[in-house]
Write an enzyme that holds these catalytic residues in place. Sequence first.
Site, PDB file in Angstrom:
ATOM      1  NE  ARG A  51     -36.838  -2.494   3.912  1.00 10.97           N
ATOM      2  CZ  ARG A  51     -36.525  -3.422   4.772  1.00 10.97           C
ATOM      3  NH1 ARG A  51     -36.642  -4.713   4.431  1.00 10.97           N
ATOM      4  NH2 ARG A  51     -36.081  -3.156   5.968  1.00 10.97           N
ATOM      5  NE  ARG A  94     -33.286   4.690   1.437  1.00 10.41           N
ATOM      6  CZ  ARG A  94     -33.844   3.856   2.333  1.00 10.41           C
ATOM      7  NH1 ARG A  94     -33.894   2.556   2.094  1.00 10.41           N
ATOM      8  NH2 ARG A  94     -34.328   4.323   3.462  1.00 10.41           N
ATOM      9  CD  GLN A 202     -39.660   0.560   6.750  1.00 11.33           C
ATOM     10  OE1 GLN A 202     -40.417   1.044   7.606  1.00 11.33           O
ATOM     11  NE2 GLN A 202     -38.814   1.300   6.073  1.00 11.33           N
ATOM     12  CG  ASP A 243     -29.804   1.323   7.653  1.00  9.80           C
ATOM     13  OD1 ASP A 243     -30.549   1.075   8.615  1.00  9.80           O
ATOM     14  OD2 ASP A 243     -30.100   1.053   6.478  1.00  9.80           O
ATOM     15  CG  ASN A 253     -31.645   0.105  12.580  1.00  8.22           C
ATOM     16  OD1 ASN A 253     -31.449  -0.344  11.445  1.00  8.22           O
ATOM     17  ND2 ASN A 253     -32.593  -0.367  13.354  1.00  8.22           N
ATOM     18  CE  LYS A 254     -36.319   2.837   8.369  1.00  7.81           C
ATOM     19  NZ  LYS A 254     -36.194   3.907   7.341  1.00  7.81           N
TER      20      LYS A 254
HETATM   21  O1  MRU Z   1     -35.504   2.381   5.159  1.00  8.37           O
HETATM   22  P1  MRU Z   1     -35.158   0.921   5.223  1.00  8.37           P
HETATM   23  O2  MRU Z   1     -36.358   0.025   5.219  1.00  8.37           O
HETATM   24  O3  MRU Z   1     -34.147   0.549   4.163  1.00  8.37           O
HETATM   25  O4  MRU Z   1     -34.443   0.747   6.625  1.00  8.37           O
HETATM   26  C1  MRU Z   1     -33.980  -0.526   6.990  1.00  8.37           C
HETATM   27  C2  MRU Z   1     -33.372  -0.590   8.331  1.00  8.37           C
HETATM   28  O5  MRU Z   1     -33.260   0.397   9.023  1.00  8.37           O
HETATM   29  C3  MRU Z   1     -32.805  -1.909   8.747  1.00  8.37           C
HETATM   30  O6  MRU Z   1     -32.911  -2.070  10.119  1.00  8.37           O
HETATM   31  C4  MRU Z   1     -31.320  -1.969   8.363  1.00  8.37           C
HETATM   32  O7  MRU Z   1     -31.129  -1.628   7.017  1.00  8.37           O
HETATM   33  C5  MRU Z   1     -30.731  -3.307   8.627  1.00  8.37           C
HETATM   34  S1  MRU Z   1     -31.295  -4.516   7.478  1.00  8.37           S
HETATM   35  C6  MRU Z   1     -30.493  -5.982   7.811  1.00  8.37           C
END
Ligand code: MRU
Length: 353
Positions: A51, A94, A202, A243, A253-254
């Site tokens: 991820r 995804r 995370q 993302d 982003n998350k």
């Molecule tokens: O669901 P995830 O763990 O893939 O989400 C990750 C994030 O939101 C990160 O902040 C993003 O991918 C940047 S990683 C350098």
Amino acid sequence: MPGLPPTVAWLGGPDGTLYLLDQTQLPARVSFRACTHVEHVWEAIRSLGVRGAPAIGVAAAYGLCVATRPFRGLDRAAFLSRTVEAAAYLAGARPTAVNLAWAVERVQARAQQTPADSGADGAWRAMFAEAEAIAGQDADICRRIGQAGAHLVPRGGTVLTHCNAGALATAGRGTALALLYEAHERGVAFRVLVDETRPLLQGARLTAFELAAAGIEARLICDSAAASLMRLGQVQMVVVGADRVAANGDVANKIGTYAVALAARQHGVPFYVAAPLSTFDPRTPTGDAIPIEQRGAEEVRRAGGADVAAPSVACLNPAFDVTPAEFVRAIVTERGLVEPVDAATVRALLGPG
Ligand code: MRU
């Protein structure tokens, strides 16, 4: 990164095996998933075994090689048609992180560009070389992002981060955390507050683990503590990954990032995003057009492996949110800072076309 397992590793040359670190098991167990079929790669991406936007891109680039290796004996046209099918399948694992589609498109384009007389095997070898290049370049890009933004880290101050945008999210030393690693190496003293990042934790499982391995002073907080700590003057900088960055600079982003950005704006704390160019998507005009992944209810009903709500409780689980460009002080990229963040500066960064 020293002290951390690699996220993605292809061992044994073209006839070798793709291994993906199973991040669902961290920090308790370091284990790898051997991906001998494209379905293994898809499932690892879907389940967050691998991820983080850049790491997903690298895994998918190799995943396309896994998918098409059995077809090297076909004629070139049949091979290319299998490649198109596999690329679409992987890209669908995804929806939000644009690095996924970016990487499979790049590897697929490399196959199309090979001379017609090189045959299916030549096209496959070119794809494999491209996947290796994407992995190698990611490490270099992370280092350059860190160097471009390390000066932003406040000496003696506290930096808050959300989710994991570190080594575990890339094939290098991360994006947001690369700034912190670089500042730490330059002798800057600072502390980090790590949002735990519900529902999949995370921050707690990955970012806290990474920062401890690097010897950086960090404290884990509940997501709901961030705003209050900003109000109390206990945060001097926020840095997160991304993302997808839309053409106007809006950032996906998350989930929870937007709430952090709102609080930072209210309390005058600079909010930075660190992202490679592969995370910018000029084809998506604004954040409203970014597809937001919706994940299963069980991720919300459970926490740390235990049920926290009755099985009958209905849940809503958007995995990402969008922070408007105007909330972002600057985006730190491998080409330097984008500041202010708007359509014109993003266009200038990416260049024509
Ligand atoms: O669901 P995830 O763990 O893939 O989400 C990750 C994030 O939101 C990160 O902040 C993003 O991918 C940047 S990683 C350098």
